[in-house]
Design an enzyme around this catalytic site. Structure first.
Site, PDB file in Angstrom:
ATOM      1  N   CYS A   1     -49.009 -25.152 -18.305  1.00 57.54           N
ATOM      2  CA  CYS A   1     -49.627 -25.221 -19.620  1.00 57.54           C
ATOM      3  C   CYS A   1     -49.871 -23.823 -20.174  1.00 57.54           C
ATOM      4  CB  CYS A   1     -50.914 -26.032 -19.587  1.00 57.54           C
ATOM      5  SG  CYS A   1     -52.118 -25.438 -18.420  1.00 57.54           S
TER       6      CYS A   1
ATOM      7  N   HIS B   1     -57.198 -25.534 -17.948  1.00 58.34           N
ATOM      8  CA  HIS B   1     -56.109 -26.013 -18.799  1.00 58.34           C
ATOM      9  C   HIS B   1     -55.992 -25.143 -20.043  1.00 58.34           C
ATOM     10  CE1 HIS B   1     -53.181 -28.670 -20.326  1.00 58.34           C
ATOM     11  NE2 HIS B   1     -53.947 -29.232 -21.248  1.00 58.34           N
TER      12      HIS B   1
END
Lengths: 892, 601
Positions: free
Chosen positions: B220, B549
């Protein structure tokens, strides 16, 4: 209860005695012996006296006998006042019951024998074995004096025995004359002593309710009628009609016209309705009647007998024709300050969802615009303004004309028709705004305009018949979409009107071999709506022929289901007798449709009757496990809901049975269960049903999920229920990738916020007594369409959603003065309490709040005036209520 | 259209209302149509009729001709009717009721419609009059219609314009082949309009933004970096020219491959509707920068997005250098590079020196005093360093103060949220909330010279904004300095040209060299203003750089914000973007990118 034995009180012991009366009577001696010691002096004396009387009665001297019997009677009467315990004289006489009986048997006929019979009749109250009915027997041979003198308990017992005796004699076809004399006495006694319910029960048992009329008076007729009307729901036909007939007559007798009218409407008896009008001379009250009729949604033509003066008649007819509904609704909206138009986005509230849900990459634009069209129409229904369709066309962005064209092909039909919904009930403005679409060369737009006129005129009647005049000429248009628009529009506008002109123009379509199936289906449906609950044979014939003419392939089409449905609507709520002939004919149909037709007819005929036997029949149908292909179980499941929806108890039972069906039923049944639940609790968001539907809305079978989602919308329709709104919002993010399911979610959201929370879809009104046939027809049609979501609502017939307009009514209470101008008065609004069979003047609402009118009434709520300044002209405070100034009111 | 008709009806009116009884009330419009008494009529009417044809033929529009021509026969009927019958009706139209309109039953309903036309202004052919059993036809016979005296009629009709379908059919997303749904729409102006309309209503006809990137396992950080950089159209076009420019000699093989992979990935993203899998790009990235291949429990580790960002930009800046290899032609540097002039000052010795450096991003240091991006930037431009002082002959503490010397088109700011905690031996994260604005003004971080250059464009910008808000900017005329001429120049033109210039800048086909010129100088007439608009935010959620994330939040040309959470793009509101400023466990901004606002002079 009292630990210390009180010599003067043997109540505790007596009470126990009473509870075991019949058992104890088998072995009375033993018990009495035991108690002998506990007796107080007084009791002992009484006992001895009584024993003495018994002895004397056996004396051959008639004088002595008589004196003894008289004294015995005296003792018994003196002590029957208490209801809670077995009177002592009876207790003490118990051991001698057998002796006295024997004596009576051997006695020659005389006054003395009658006297003894009287006493024995009373004694039998506690002594007689079950089923012997000795009390009644002795009573009949007795002197027949004032029945009340022996006390309530005696009378009640007697009443019970009479009922048993009556049924027995009926089966033997014996005379019941003597019984009826007794019944008269008992009824008179009950009615005088606040026991109306018992009187009614007795009369129902002996099937002679007419007797009631003679005994009701000002003080007890209300309670009597209340009991009658509410018990009617639990009676099998035709008894229920009889009971209501009596209620009507009693109301009429005491000039309680609004209630009488209510009953007359329930009976669907136009003769009675007329009678109410002719009996009442007060114009203002007649206005109130007109408001009640208009809420019920039936067509009534006032004639000169009902209202003599022409101007008055016109004015009253205007009220019946609902021409003022739009005004009242807008008054409510202004008062509650919800006039501001809402956009679909205000309803979706996508910003409350975190992240991605609002619009995924796979959005289906025309589908979504179509959903927005419906949501916009439902939410702004009747407000006359919105932000998509009625925006002035000269606006810079030019969105007005353009929103229409943001819909694709048949979507434009729904978009144009939505204008009719937005301007619902306001015929003048509606026709003006729809006019521009009439000149469109685009057929779907024209179809939408026609449908829009129908929706706009829903429930509104006018002398000029604008809908008929405008739509009539398009019925035979060569384009079938235009035809359907006109036909459906007529069906909605003239639902329940039984208009002959329409029959003669629509019936030929049914038997036209060239007409496409969809046109025929909608024509059948519209005829069913127009003749809803009329049992019209000619219409039935036409539809039956149309069904017989269908080819095998056509019978398999999803739209074919509207033919049996149209047929069923003709018999809506009319029960067995009327539907029998048609049901018989339906047995000859092609087997593909036969069962479907059977189920539809059965469920429609018993809709709203609460008939338990029919529910069982339908449940039995659902219990079968079919091989495949049969679709009749869907209407059977819906039928359960239709039959059981009328009263609370049956409703709860049906909900529970449906849970069972859900667990054990086949897939096609499971698909219909959410819809049935939606019908049962329409506009009434019960938490348990909400939870069930929420669970089903995530079902792996997408049809079940779709049905559950639509039903979530239905149970919350017009309530703005935050919990359902939240559920649907989450569903919209859950299903953001599935265009079909998302469409259903949007529609459901539109339902929940219908009319910005001012509307209800419930076909029941007037404290859940009356069932509006047109409203039910609208809902049932929508639900039948939902049985095959993919090919109808998600296909190109999404405009069947507009059938729901038939059920849309403001859930308001609006008070108007004698000139029909709205006035604001304080009212208490609270949860309705069931006061049937309660003595005195119990509170009818609980947990109330005081508001000033106009107010919204939620499901199960009731209002009452919080001021004495005015007198409402109808006891049922719903819809429009005319207030009269109270002449006795004094300002404090 | 209405005007023409009026004439015809005026004419009609003249014929029917030829003579009035004296003393009849002329004010009542409905009375004007009343026919004269039969006895008086004959003569003038014949006269009238003889006159009419010549008149009417000239004036009437064609489609009404036959109707008027039929009037003579009407006249015959009129005369035939020995006993005259008049009906008085009321007509309801919209909310109005016209009372007491008289109908001459001997005349066809068309005349009645003409009467109504005069009252309502609705042309007869648009009128729909409801009578029992249908609509009133123009040539119907009154007697068969059964209109009663005193009856209420209802008329429907408006003079409104008839709704026409838009000339260009609207294309729905469903109509397009799936692959084109995302990309094609952007190219069709009409559809963009639809899009914008619907996006305002969150209906979003179709996405209007490019696809997401599939997470290949802790990638990510890479996905969000790519999405952020992809939002720079100039970089895209520079990349698209890369193959043309060829590979310069000093670029090594892996850099070349990475550049090509980046170009391909950007292209894939623009073309695809569904999420793109960046497999090729990732392989090349790992090849070029082996540190990204670190494994942990057999999985690729989460990496620092800032490192990825910096490395990728560095590679691109190397490979995208034009073959001429002059400093100016470095596309990346022209777009992102910030020139800093630093003054290094030693307090002990009083030595002072100045140095310049070029960086790709500014650092926002976060300390206890920093609550706002601006404070953090200032903090980041000041520093202490220890170095050997030639004067003192030992290491001394120097103060370094930097100022911006030249502004980039895209200003990247990195929040220094991660630091190495010695005591626990791990990378820790500062969760402190640091607000950042949607519009950043870095004027006071600039050097004196740069400030002077910015002075005029800023004034201009202020004037324009003032005008937009409807305020007359008096300041410019009062100042009376050099800017006078600018202020007097027609504001509309300059405004347009500035937006035009900006738009031009975003057109993807523009050669990148143009932009370099544009960015570095002001010859072309566009000037930096020192004001920047937020265009993308790369956020991190989690407690350390190696975990958690990363998500990219990118502003589109349409002005809406899209959150790229790996393969899921979704629309966001602008308010939510500023809420990413940290202070909790929610996504917080790690790298943010601003785009310069230009003004044309």
């Amino acid at each position: 209860m009292a630990p210390v034995p009180d010599p003067n009180n043997v109540g505790g012991g007596a009470k126990r005695d009473e509870a075991t009366t019949k058992v104890a009577s088998k072995d009375p001696k033993k018990k009495d012996d035991k108690k002998e010691d506990d007796l107080s002096e007084e009791d002992l004396e009484l006992k001895q006296n009584l024993e003495l009387y018994v002895e004397r009665v056996q004396d051959p001297n008639p004088e002595l006998q008589k004196a003894a019997l008289e004294s015995m009677r005296q003792e018994i009467r003196a002590s029957t006042s208490s209801m809670t315990s077995v009177p002592k004289p009876l207790k003490f006489l118990r051991p001698h019951y057998g002796t006295l009986k024997e004596l009576h048997k051997n006695m020659a006929d005389s006054d003395l024998k009658k006297l003894l019979a009287d006493i024995l009749s009373v004694l039998a109250l506690t002594m007689s074995a079950e089923g012997e009915r000795e009390s009644l027997g002795y009573r009949l041979t007795g002197s027949g004096g004032d029945i009340g003198s022996w006390g309530h308990e005696y009378v009640r017992n007697l009443a019970g025995e009479i009922a048993e005796e009556y049924t027995m004699r009926q089966s033997e076809e014996a005379s019941v004359e003597d019984l009826m004399d007794l019944v008269k006495q008992i009824v008179a006694f009950h009615m005088k002593h606040n026991a109306e319910t018992e009187a009614v029960d007795l009369l129902m048992d002996v099937e002679d309710l007419d007797l009631l009329l003679a005994h009701v008076d000002r003080t007890n007729f209300r309670r009597t009628c209340n009991y009658l009307t509410s018990s009617a729901k639990f009676l099998p036909g035709p008894d229920d009609m009889l009971v209501l007939d009596i209620a009507y007559m009693i109301y009429m007798k005491f000039e309680e016209y609004p209630n009488a009218l209510q009953v007359a409407l329930f009976l669907d008896n136009m003769q009675y309705v007329k009678q109410v009008f002719t009996s009442c001379s007060d114009l203002l009250r007649k206005k109130q009647f007109c408001y009640m009729i208009s809420r019920h949604g039936i067509t009534v033509e006032l004639d000169s007998e009902m209202v003599a003066d022409k101007d008055d008649r016109d004015m009253l007819q205007d009220i019946v024709n609902n021409t003022k509904l739009s005004e009242g609704y807008l008054t409510l909206a202004r008062d509650i300050e919800v006039m501001e138009a809402k956009t679909p986005e205000d309803i979706y509230k996508a910003h409350l969802l975190d992240g991605r849900a609002s619009s995924g990459p796979s959005v289906d634009s025309a589908r979504q615009n179509l959903a927005a069209t419906f949501v916009n129409a439902f939410v702004n229904a009747g407000f006359g303004q919105d932000k998509l369709m009625t925006v002035p066309s000269d606006a810079a962005s030019g969105t007005a004309g353009n929103w229409l064209f943001k819909n694709k092909e048949h979507g434009k039909t729904s978009a144009a028709a939505s204008l009719g919904m937005i301007l619902l009930w306001d015929v003048d403005a509606g026709l003006t705004q729809l006019d521009k679409y009439f000149h469109s060369t685009d057929n779907p737009v024209l179809a939408g305009a026609l449908l829009g006129v129908g929706i706009n005129n829903c429930g509104i009647k006018s002398d000029c018949d604008p809908a008929l005049a405008l739509l009539g000429e398009y019925i035979d248009n060569e384009d079938s979409s235009v035809r359907i628009g006109a036909i459906m529009g007529l069906g909605i506008a003239y639902a329940g009107s039984q208009n002959d002109q329409l029959r003669s123009s629509l019936s030929p379509i049914l038997n036209d071999a060239k007409a496409p199936l969809d046109v025929i289906a909608f024509a059948a449906l519209s005829l069913g709506m127009i003749y809803v609950g009329s049992c019209n044979e000619e219409v039935a014939q036409s539809i039956i022929f149309a069904l017989m003419d269908r080819s095998e392939a056509q019978l398999g089409d999803a739209l074919t289901r509207f033919l049996p449905l149209g047929l069923g609507l003709l018999y809506l709520g009319k029960q067995q007798e009327s539907v029998e002939a048609t049901a018989e004919v339906s047995k000859t149909f092609n087997e593909k449709i036969r069962k479907y037709c059977d189920m539809t007819l059965l469920s429609c005929a018993y809709a709203g009757t609460g008939n338990v036997l029919k529910v069982q029949d339908l449940l039995a149908q659902c219990g079968e496990h079919l091989e495949k292909g049969d679709i009749h179980q869907g209407p059977a499941v819906l039928g359960i809901a239709m039959v059981a929806m009328s009263e609370e108890l049956g409703l709860d039972m049906a909900i529970r049975s449906l849970e069972r069906v859900l667990q054990y039923g086949e897939q096609n049944i499971r698909r219909a269960v959410p819809l049935a639940l939606g019908l049962l609790c329409i506009s009434n968001p019960k938490v348990n049903v909400m939870d069930t539907l929420s669970r089903l809305s995530h079902d792996t079978d997408s049809e079940v999920a779709m049905a559950a989602i639509i039903s979530l919308g239905l149970i919350g329709a017009g309530t703005n229920n935050a919990r359902i709104a939240g559920m649907l919002r989450n569903l919209s993010s859950y299903y953001y990738k599935d265009a079909s399911l998302l469409f259903c979610v949007r529609i459901a959201q539109g339902f929940v916020h219908m009319g910005k929370g001012l509307l209800t879809l419930s076909p029941f009104h007037s404290e859940r007594l009356l069932l509006s046939p047109t409203a039910l027809a609208g809902i049932v049609t929508l639900l039948h369409a939902c049985l095959d979501m993919k090919s109808i609502i998600l296909g190109k017939y999404h405009y069947v959603l507009y059938f729901i307009v038939l059920a849309m009514q403001p859930r308001m209470m609006l008070t108007v003065d004698e000139n029909l101008k709205p006035i604001s008065v304080p009212v208490r609004v609270g949860q309705a309490v069931d006061v049937v069979g309660q003595a005195g003047r119990p509170k009818t609402i609980t947990g109330f709040q005081t508001h000033s009118t106009p107010v919204l009434l939620a499901a199960g709520e009731r209002a009452e005036l919080a001021t004495d300044k005015y007198i409402p002209l109808s006891p049922i405070l719903e819809g429009f209520i005319i207030l009269k100034e109270n002449p006795d009111y004094r300002e404090e | 259209m209405g005007k023409k008709y009026e004439n015809v009806f005026e004419l009609l009116i003249e014929t029917t209302v030829y003579k009035k009884k004296p003393g009849r009330n002329r004010h009542d419009p409905t009375q004007r149509f009343v026919n004269p008494a039969p006895s008086k009529r004959k003569e003038p009417l014949t006269y009238d009729i003889s006159r009419r044809p010549s008149n009417s033929v000239e004036e009437e529009p064609k489609r009404n001709k036959n109707k008027l021509v039929s009037l003579p026969s009407l006249q015959a009927i009129k005369q035939e009717a020995s006993q005259f019958k008049m009906l008085t009706v009321s007509v309801k139209w919209q909310k109005k009721v016209f009372e007491g309109i008289e109908i001459d039953v001997s005349l066809p309903p068309y005349v009645f419609k003409a009467q109504l036309y005069d009252l309502t202004g609705v042309p007869p052919e648009r009128q729909k009059i409801m009578v029992k059993g249908g609509l009133l036809k123009d040539d119907a016979d009154w007697s068969s219609i059964g209109v009663k005296d005193g009856q209420k009629l209802m008329m429907m009709g408006t003079a409104d314009e008839i709704v026409k379908a838009p000339e260009k059919a609207i294309v729905f997303a469903e109509d397009l082949p799936e692959e084109e749904q995302a990309t094609n729409l952007n190219k069709l102006p009409r559809l963009v309009a639809v899009l914008q309309y619907t996006s305002r209503h969150t209906l979003s006809v179709c996405s209007g933004y490019s696809a997401g990137l599939v997470n290949l396992g802790n990638t990510c950080y890479m996905n969000s970096t790519v999405q952020c950089l992809k939002s720079v159209p100039e970089l895209k076009s520079a990349l698209s020219n890369y193959s043309l420019a060829g590979r310069s000699n000093d670029v090594d093989q892996t850099s070349h491959m990475l550049t090509v992979a980046t170009r391909e990935l950007f292209g894939d993203l623009d073309r695809s509707v569904n999420a793109v899998s960046p497999t090729q790009f990732w392989m090349v990235l790992r090849k070029k920068f082996p540190q990204f291949s670190q494994l942990q429990n057999g999985m690729h580790m989460q990496q620092d997005a800032e490192e990825c960002w910096t490395q990728l930009l560095y590679t691109l800046s190397q490979s995208l250098k034009a073959p001429t290899s002059s400093e100016d032609s470095d596309a990346v540097k022209a777009l992102f590079g910030v020139n800093l002039r630093s003054r290094v000052h030693c307090q002990e010795s009083g030595e002072e020196s100045s140095e310049t450096e070029s960086v790709y991003s500014l650092k926002c240091h976060i300390s206890h005093e920093v609550n706002h991006l601006h404070e953090g930037l200032k903090h980041g431009l000041k520093g202490e360093l220890e170095k050997t002082s030639p004067a003192l002959g030992r290491t001394a503490v120097y103060l370094k103060e930097s100022l911006i010397d030249s502004l980039p088109r895209y200003l990247t700011v990195q929040f220094v949220r991660f630091f190495w905690k010695r005591e626990t031996n791990q990378k820790a994260k500062i969760l402190r909330k640091v607000d950042y604005p949607l519009e950043l003004d870095i004027y006071d971080l600039c050097s004196e010279e740069l400030r002077k250059k910015l002075e005029a464009p800023r004034q201009k910008l202020r004037d324009e904004e003032g005008k937009k808000l409807g305020l007359q900017t008096k300041s410019s005329s009062k100042d009376g300095d050099v800017k006078m001429t600018d202020a007097e120049a027609p504001s509309n033109e300059s405004g347009e040209s500035s937006t035009a210039a900006q738009q031009e800048g975003t057109v993807s086909k523009t050669p990148f060299t143009w932009m370099i010129v544009c960015a570095s100088s002001s010859e072309k007439g566009t000037h930096m203003t020192g004001i920047y608009d937020l265009v993308s935010v790369l956020t991190h959620k989690g407690r350390s750089a190696d975990s958690g994330h990363y998500v990219a939040w990118v502003k589109q040309e349409s002005g809406k914000w899209i959150q790229y959470d790996d393969s899921y793009p979704s629309v966001q509101r602008e308010e939510d973007i500023t809420k990413l400023s940290g202070g909790g466990d929610w996504h917080m901004a790690y790298i943010i990118m601003y785009k310069a606002r230009f003004v044309s002079m």
